[in-house]
Design an enzyme around this catalytic site. Structure first.
Site, mmCIF file in Angstrom:
data_model
loop_
_atom_site.group_PDB
_atom_site.id
_atom_site.type_symbol
_atom_site.label_atom_id
_atom_site.label_comp_id
_atom_site.label_asym_id
_atom_site.label_seq_id
_atom_site.Cartn_x
_atom_site.Cartn_y
_atom_site.Cartn_z
ATOM 1 N N LYS A 20 0.830 -1.213 0.000
ATOM 2 C CA LYS A 20 0.000 0.000 0.000
ATOM 3 C C LYS A 20 0.861 1.257 0.000
ATOM 4 C CE LYS A 20 -2.206 -0.944 3.815
ATOM 5 N NZ LYS A 20 -1.543 -2.185 4.205
ATOM 6 N N ARG B 183 14.136 -4.711 11.418
ATOM 7 C CA ARG B 183 13.213 -3.979 12.302
ATOM 8 C C ARG B 183 12.226 -4.953 12.929
ATOM 9 N NH1 ARG B 183 10.934 -0.077 8.146
ATOM 10 N NH2 ARG B 183 9.059 -0.896 9.088
ATOM 11 N N ARG C 88 -10.366 1.309 9.115
ATOM 12 C CA ARG C 88 -9.897 -0.012 9.547
ATOM 13 C C ARG C 88 -11.034 -0.945 9.912
ATOM 14 N NH1 ARG C 88 -4.328 -0.265 10.649
ATOM 15 N NH2 ARG C 88 -3.369 1.780 10.828
ATOM 16 N N ARG D 247 13.261 -12.238 3.275
ATOM 17 C CA ARG D 247 13.851 -10.902 3.381
ATOM 18 C C ARG D 247 14.565 -10.726 4.723
ATOM 19 N NH1 ARG D 247 9.899 -6.049 2.297
ATOM 20 N NH2 ARG D 247 9.232 -6.465 4.398
#
Length: 196
Positions: free
Chosen positions: A13, A139, A88, A127
């Site tokens: 997104k 992260r 949401r 990844r």
């Protein structure tokens, strides 16, 4: 161009929003950023939000929709906007619809980036492993465990927003598992059709 972009975490997104911002010269509206700005500038709705947050409560849908209402009145949003990460829930979508109708503003499209959750998890795991192998820091929210929890929350609350807009004839689905350029081309085709 007034758009909502839906899709689970990791669907792309943000990547597509950045491209659409440049293409249409419209702002991407993040409810978190708008909330912080409203509190900082002590707008009437920002003061309400500050009071709620100071008491340790979550900001209500009414306050969030009020912040969106204020933000779309700003000059840079007169030609449109992109809502990413909002609404949401279905109640938020209903509240957003009422607010937009009160301003005589209509959405052009609701884009949903559809992904295969298992393939997405595999992509994220690879990844993270590649980053660790290269000595890079992964992260916390890029770790597979965190993504799994975010996907569960999406499925529990946000997944129902797509069908809500589908009933209104606004939902356009895009295969988010394609390469970035193919997703962008599919979005451009949809928006070209919607404008005619």
């Amino acid at each position: 161009m007034r758009l909502i972009i839906l899709g689970p975490p990791g669907a792309g997104k943000g990547t597509q929003s950045v491209r659409l911002v440049e293409k249409y010269q419209i702002p991407q509206l993040s409810t978190g950023d708008m909330l912080r700005a409203a509190v900082k500038h002590e707008t009437p709705i920002g003061l309400k939000a500050k009071e709620v947050m100071a008491a340790g409560h979550l900001v209500s849908d009414e306050i969030v929709v009020g912040i969106v209402a204020d933000r779309i009145e700003e000059p840079d949003a007169h030609n449109g906007f992109i809502l990413d990460g909002f609404p949401r829930t279905v109640p938020q979508a209903e509240a957003l619809d009422k607010m937009l109708a009160s301003k005589n503003v209509q959405l052009d499209a609701v884009l949903e980036l559809v992904i295969d959750h298992e393939k997405l998890m595999a992509r994220i795991k690879k990844r993270a492993a590649d980053m660790e192998a290269a000595g890079q820091t992964v992260r916390a929210d890029d770790r597979p465990e965190a993504l799994f929890k975010r996907l569960e929350a999406y499925n529990a609350y946000t997944a129902a927003v797509g069908p809500y807009y589908e009933k209104k004839g606004l939902l356009r689905k895009v295969d988010g598992m394609q390469p970035i350029e193919a997703v962008a081309a599919a979005i451009d085709k949809i928006l070209g059709e919607d404008k005619s």
